[in-house]
Write a protein that holds these residues in place. Structure first.
Motif, PDB file in Angstrom:
ATOM      1  N   TYR A  19      41.408  13.605  69.190  1.00  0.00           N
ATOM      2  CA  TYR A  19      42.324  14.731  69.362  1.00  0.00           C
ATOM      3  C   TYR A  19      42.545  15.037  70.843  1.00  0.00           C
ATOM      4  O   TYR A  19      43.680  15.149  71.303  1.00  0.00           O
ATOM      5  N   ARG A  23      46.084  14.311  72.828  1.00  0.00           N
ATOM      6  CA  ARG A  23      46.803  15.457  73.383  1.00  0.00           C
ATOM      7  C   ARG A  23      47.035  15.282  74.889  1.00  0.00           C
ATOM      8  O   ARG A  23      48.118  15.519  75.396  1.00  0.00           O
ATOM      9  N   ALA A  74      43.350  13.618  63.250  1.00  0.00           N
ATOM     10  CA  ALA A  74      43.098  13.995  64.639  1.00  0.00           C
ATOM     11  C   ALA A  74      44.190  13.477  65.565  1.00  0.00           C
ATOM     12  O   ALA A  74      44.656  14.201  66.453  1.00  0.00           O
ATOM     13  N   SER A  77      47.549  15.456  64.821  1.00  0.00           N
ATOM     14  CA  SER A  77      47.532  16.819  65.351  1.00  0.00           C
ATOM     15  C   SER A  77      47.458  16.823  66.879  1.00  0.00           C
ATOM     16  O   SER A  77      47.974  17.740  67.526  1.00  0.00           O
ATOM     17  N   GLY A  78      46.858  15.806  67.475  1.00  0.00           N
ATOM     18  CA  GLY A  78      46.855  15.688  68.933  1.00  0.00           C
ATOM     19  C   GLY A  78      48.243  15.438  69.487  1.00  0.00           C
ATOM     20  O   GLY A  78      48.624  16.004  70.518  1.00  0.00           O
TER      21      GLY A  78
END
Length: 97
Positions: A19, A23, A74, A77-78
């Motif tokens: 994640y 990001r 992960a 969503s990152g």
């Protein structure tokens, strides 16, 4: 019992690392790529991560389908969080001098 706890620990650590890395990568490197801003981008990234993780299921005995799903969630969503950071104008993360 020990194998299940070890598998859970691996999946948890992998999710946190993936994640954060995803990001930061989206925020820093893909800042000017318009495709990342589309709503389909997190789904595609998560699907690709699931495909890579499902290959690892056959190779590593402690990695299960749940770990592949956790990694996919992960990464997806990152990507979504990195794209949101870009839209909100949050500055890139810079390390070093």
């Amino acid at each position: 019992m020990i194998a299940m706890l070890l598998s859970f620990a691996i999946a948890s650590i992998l999710a946190v690392v993936l994640y954060g890395t995803t990001r930061k990568f989206v925020r820093n490197r893909l800042r000017y790529v318009e495709v990342v801003q589309k709503s389909l981008a997190p789904w595609l990234a998560g699907g690709a991560a699931f495909l890579v993780g499902s290959v690892a299921v056959g190779i590593l005995p402690l990695v299960g389908v749940g770990t592949a799903l956790t990694a996919a969630l992960a990464v997806g969503s990152g990507v979504a969080a990195g794209a949101r950071d870009i839209r909100q104008g949050i500055a890139p993360i810079v390390y070093g001098p």
